[in-house]
Design a protein around this motif. Structure first.
Motif, PDB file in Angstrom:
ATOM      1  N   SER A 139       0.824  -1.210   0.000  1.00 42.63           N
ATOM      2  CA  SER A 139       0.000   0.000   0.000  1.00 42.63           C
ATOM      3  C   SER A 139       0.856   1.257   0.000  1.00 42.63           C
ATOM      4  N   LYS A 140       0.271   2.374  -0.513  1.00 44.16           N
ATOM      5  CA  LYS A 140       0.963   3.666  -0.602  1.00 44.16           C
ATOM      6  C   LYS A 140       0.101   4.747   0.043  1.00 44.16           C
ATOM      7  N   PHE A 141       0.743   5.885   0.328  1.00 42.64           N
ATOM      8  CA  PHE A 141       0.029   7.001   0.938  1.00 42.64           C
ATOM      9  C   PHE A 141      -1.023   7.559  -0.008  1.00 42.64           C
ATOM     10  N   THR A 142      -0.788   7.505  -1.313  1.00 46.81           N
ATOM     11  CA  THR A 142      -1.698   8.077  -2.311  1.00 46.81           C
ATOM     12  C   THR A 142      -2.782   7.096  -2.760  1.00 46.81           C
ATOM     13  N   ASP A 143      -2.797   5.901  -2.196  1.00 43.44           N
ATOM     14  CA  ASP A 143      -3.826   4.942  -2.610  1.00 43.44           C
ATOM     15  C   ASP A 143      -5.212   5.416  -2.171  1.00 43.44           C
ATOM     16  N   SER A 144      -6.197   5.008  -2.936  1.00 46.25           N
ATOM     17  CA  SER A 144      -7.581   5.339  -2.603  1.00 46.25           C
ATOM     18  C   SER A 144      -8.103   4.357  -1.557  1.00 46.25           C
TER      19      SER A 144
ATOM     20  N   MET B   6       6.630   6.917   8.637  1.00 49.63           N
ATOM     21  CA  MET B   6       7.823   6.365   8.007  1.00 49.63           C
ATOM     22  C   MET B   6       8.489   7.391   7.082  1.00 49.63           C
ATOM     23  N   ILE B   7       7.710   8.209   6.400  1.00 47.24           N
ATOM     24  CA  ILE B   7       8.280   9.258   5.536  1.00 47.24           C
ATOM     25  C   ILE B   7       9.012  10.300   6.377  1.00 47.24           C
ATOM     26  N   ILE B   8       8.410  10.683   7.512  1.00 46.56           N
ATOM     27  CA  ILE B   8       9.062  11.660   8.392  1.00 46.56           C
ATOM     28  C   ILE B   8      10.370  11.086   8.939  1.00 46.56           C
ATOM     29  N   LEU B   9      10.352   9.826   9.384  1.00 45.78           N
ATOM     30  CA  LEU B   9      11.570   9.207   9.895  1.00 45.78           C
ATOM     31  C   LEU B   9      12.627   9.082   8.799  1.00 45.78           C
ATOM     32  N   MET B  10      12.204   8.756   7.599  1.00 42.22           N
ATOM     33  CA  MET B  10      13.137   8.627   6.482  1.00 42.22           C
ATOM     34  C   MET B  10      13.804   9.967   6.171  1.00 42.22           C
ATOM     35  N   SER B  11      13.015  11.045   6.121  1.00 41.44           N
ATOM     36  CA  SER B  11      13.568  12.372   5.827  1.00 41.44           C
ATOM     37  C   SER B  11      14.441  12.869   6.982  1.00 41.44           C
ATOM     38  N   ALA B  12      14.005  12.610   8.233  1.00 47.19           N
ATOM     39  CA  ALA B  12      14.781  13.070   9.386  1.00 47.19           C
ATOM     40  C   ALA B  12      16.133  12.358   9.456  1.00 47.19           C
ATOM     41  N   SER B  13      16.153  11.065   9.182  1.00 49.51           N
ATOM     42  CA  SER B  13      17.428  10.336   9.200  1.00 49.51           C
ATOM     43  C   SER B  13      18.366  10.824   8.104  1.00 49.51           C
ATOM     44  N   GLN B  14      17.794  11.164   6.946  1.00 52.22           N
ATOM     45  CA  GLN B  14      18.616  11.718   5.865  1.00 52.22           C
ATOM     46  C   GLN B  14      19.194  13.081   6.258  1.00 52.22           C
ATOM     47  N   PHE B  15      18.389  13.915   6.898  1.00 46.28           N
ATOM     48  CA  PHE B  15      18.850  15.234   7.324  1.00 46.28           C
ATOM     49  C   PHE B  15      19.925  15.116   8.398  1.00 46.28           C
ATOM     50  N   PHE B  16      19.715  14.254   9.380  1.00 47.55           N
ATOM     51  CA  PHE B  16      20.682  14.113  10.471  1.00 47.55           C
ATOM     52  C   PHE B  16      22.005  13.565   9.960  1.00 47.55           C
ATOM     53  N   THR B  17      21.959  12.621   9.017  1.00 46.98           N
ATOM     54  CA  THR B  17      23.190  12.071   8.444  1.00 46.98           C
ATOM     55  C   THR B  17      23.999  13.155   7.755  1.00 46.98           C
TER      56      THR B  17
ATOM     57  N   ILE C 174      13.183  16.266  -0.948  1.00 41.31           N
ATOM     58  CA  ILE C 174      12.991  15.387  -2.108  1.00 41.31           C
ATOM     59  C   ILE C 174      12.466  14.026  -1.675  1.00 41.31           C
ATOM     60  N   PHE C 175      13.049  13.471  -0.607  1.00 40.23           N
ATOM     61  CA  PHE C 175      12.590  12.169  -0.126  1.00 40.23           C
ATOM     62  C   PHE C 175      11.170  12.239   0.410  1.00 40.23           C
ATOM     63  N   ALA C 176      10.826  13.343   1.033  1.00 47.42           N
ATOM     64  CA  ALA C 176       9.463  13.471   1.554  1.00 47.42           C
ATOM     65  C   ALA C 176       8.444  13.523   0.424  1.00 47.42           C
ATOM     66  N   VAL C 177       8.775  14.241  -0.651  1.00 47.96           N
ATOM     67  CA  VAL C 177       7.846  14.352  -1.778  1.00 47.96           C
ATOM     68  C   VAL C 177       7.713  13.012  -2.504  1.00 47.96           C
ATOM     69  N   MET C 178       8.866  12.342  -2.702  1.00 43.13           N
ATOM     70  CA  MET C 178       8.835  11.061  -3.400  1.00 43.13           C
ATOM     71  C   MET C 178       8.240   9.962  -2.524  1.00 43.13           C
ATOM     72  N   GLY C 179       8.352  10.108  -1.214  1.00 45.40           N
ATOM     73  CA  GLY C 179       7.923   9.051  -0.313  1.00 45.40           C
ATOM     74  C   GLY C 179       6.446   8.759  -0.350  1.00 45.40           C
TER      75      GLY C 179
ATOM     76  N   ASN D  53       4.715   8.306  -2.812  1.00 44.99           N
ATOM     77  CA  ASN D  53       4.450   7.368  -3.912  1.00 44.99           C
ATOM     78  C   ASN D  53       5.130   6.009  -3.700  1.00 44.99           C
ATOM     79  N   PHE D  54       5.798   5.824  -2.559  1.00 41.56           N
ATOM     80  CA  PHE D  54       6.479   4.569  -2.287  1.00 41.56           C
ATOM     81  C   PHE D  54       5.548   3.615  -1.550  1.00 41.56           C
ATOM     82  N   PRO D  55       5.547   2.339  -1.910  1.00 36.02           N
ATOM     83  CA  PRO D  55       4.827   1.352  -1.100  1.00 36.02           C
ATOM     84  C   PRO D  55       5.469   1.225   0.280  1.00 36.02           C
ATOM     85  N   VAL D  56       4.740   0.667   1.224  1.00 40.82           N
ATOM     86  CA  VAL D  56       5.239   0.535   2.585  1.00 40.82           C
ATOM     87  C   VAL D  56       6.509  -0.304   2.606  1.00 40.82           C
ATOM     88  N   GLY D  57       6.564  -1.339   1.791  1.00 42.44           N
ATOM     89  CA  GLY D  57       7.764  -2.171   1.743  1.00 42.44           C
ATOM     90  C   GLY D  57       8.985  -1.395   1.284  1.00 42.44           C
ATOM     91  N   VAL D  58       8.814  -0.485   0.316  1.00 40.09           N
ATOM     92  CA  VAL D  58       9.925   0.354  -0.152  1.00 40.09           C
ATOM     93  C   VAL D  58      10.312   1.365   0.924  1.00 40.09           C
TER      94      VAL D  58
END
Length: 429
Positions: free
Chosen positions: A156-161, A182-193, A224-229, A231-236
């Protein structure tokens, strides 16, 4: 995204095979249809890929540091050949060749990882669509579609109906909450790194445009990761969050153990090394010896952190050696504190009377040794000249008169030898 993922469809079979092998392992522990079995399979895939990419990561670190060091030279070439772009490119390539630097090396881990990322995206998209792909057959496909992570299906994705989410036996609210976190954690980890790289592991003594570019990327990449995220499935998202956390931990290890020269991280590293030396009186590990050896070999080219480290070692009573070891040295302490060894002063020359009086009054006073010639000269100056009482043996005179005149002229004695005392002006001649 589906079009890009289809370009890497050739690698979907190995990616799906690896996931299935990990799923067999975790399925025996947590159950084959659980989200833990499939989620941990994806996490294990990330760990396996990142372990294989460690050599590229090492090259990335070296390339990044070389690029930072070359920024002043690159800027000088750009200013010198501002109007000649071809000559500018030739000089840049020559500089890269002389220093062994490859500008693309800093992007190698991302470029090498991207096929696996898009292949995983392609696999999860087909699972969401109910299509068999790679080694994932129909029973595995049904098991993956039933797997949920905190109430959100892997596909499933955030943009799914709401209808698409309902087809996967989940609610739209739970899917969006899980994907948003998960998108917030992904972007925050990228920023902190990126932030810890800029704040701790950059040579602050060199101000170049490269630092400004890195600072801009520190804020642009998370967006960029937040915007693209979305459209990512949960597994991605699980895959990308895991690889960001791995990168962050890997970066922290490099900053603590192999910091950039001249950075704050190097200062902290050398302070820890200094504390270890003062506690144990020696350098134990080979890696620490290699660091000290490199600092000693630099000589006058040491940066401020390295000079401070050598000075602190000297104050603690240690001297760094060329082989990377340290030895106890009192001279190092005196040199660090600016104390020079006292020089022996030659005492002033004294007269014989002063030496005699000084020998009676005090003990232990040093006297200057004199040569026999100096002693005889001083004695001649101090004592008055005395007439010699020795008489020259008389020879028999030929005649009495001549002998009498001779004795009368000589006064009955021999003339004085040596320097005579001057007569007083009032004395008679």
């Amino acid at each position: 995204m589906d079009t890009i993922a289809s370009l890497f469809s050739f690698i979907t079979w190995p990616v799906s095979w690896v996931i299935v092998q990990f799923h067999k392992l975790y399925g025996a522990i947590f159950g084959p249809d659980t989200g833990w079995a499939w989620g941990l399979s994806i996490v294990s895939l990330v760990v396996l890929i990142r372990i294989c990419l460690i050599p590229l990561f090492v090259k990335q670190i070296k390339s990044t540091r070389n690029m930072q060091a070359l920024q002043p030279k690159m800027k000088a070439i750009q200013e010198r050949y501002k109007s000649d772009k071809q000559r500018q490119s030739e000089e840049m390539m020559k500089l890269y060749k002389e220093t062994g630097t490859n500008p693309l090396s800093s992007c190698l881990p991302i470029l090498a990882q991207s096929p696996f990322f898009f292949a995983l995206y392609h696999v999860l998209s087909n699972i969401a669509s109910g299509k068999v792909i790679g080694v994932i057959d129909q029973p595995l496909l049904e098991s993956a579609r039933k797997a949920h992570i905190f109430g959100a299906p892997l596909a499933s994705k955030f943009t799914d109906s709401a209808a698409e989410v309902a087809a996967l036996d989940a609610s739209l609210t739970s899917v969006r909450i899980v994907t948003a976190i998960m998108i917030i954690l992904m972007s925050a980890s990228q920023f902190f790194t990126q932030r810890q790289l800029m704040m701790k592991n950059v040579d602050l003594s060199v101000k170049t445009p490269y630092m400004q570019q890195q600072k801009m990327l520190m804020y642009i990449f998370p967006v960029i990761f937040a915007v693209m995220g979305i459209n990512f499935p949960v597994g991605v998202l699980v895959y990308w969050l895991t690889t960001n956390v791995w990168t962050m931990g890997q970066q922290m290890y490099v900053i603590n153990q192999n910091p950039t020269p001249g950075s704050k991280a190097q200062d902290s590293y050398l302070q820890r090394l200094l504390k270890s030396v003062t506690q144990h009186g020696e350098i134990r590990s080979r890696r620490h010896k290699a660091v000290v050896k490199a600092i000693v070999a630099k000589g006058s080219d040491r940066n401020e952190n390295e000079r401070r480290f050598i000075g602190a070692l000297s104050k603690a009573g240690f001297a760094a050696q060329a082989d990377g070891t340290v030895v106890k040295s009192d001279a190092a302490v005196a040199e660090a504190e600016g104390i020079a060894a006292p020089k022996r002063q030659q005492p002033k020359r004294q007269t014989k009377a002063q030496r005699q009086s000084g020998g009676q009054q005090g003990k232990g006073e040093e006297a200057v040794e004199e040569t026999p010639e100096e002693s005889a000269g001083e004695a001649a100056q101090d004592a008055p000249a005395k007439p010699s009482l020795e008489k020259k043996p008389e020879t028999p005179a030929k005649g009495g008169a001549q002998g009498g005149r001779s004795r009368a002229n000589s006064g009955g004695s021999r003339p004085r030898k040596g320097q005579q005392r001057p007569k007083h002006p009032s004395s008679k001649k």
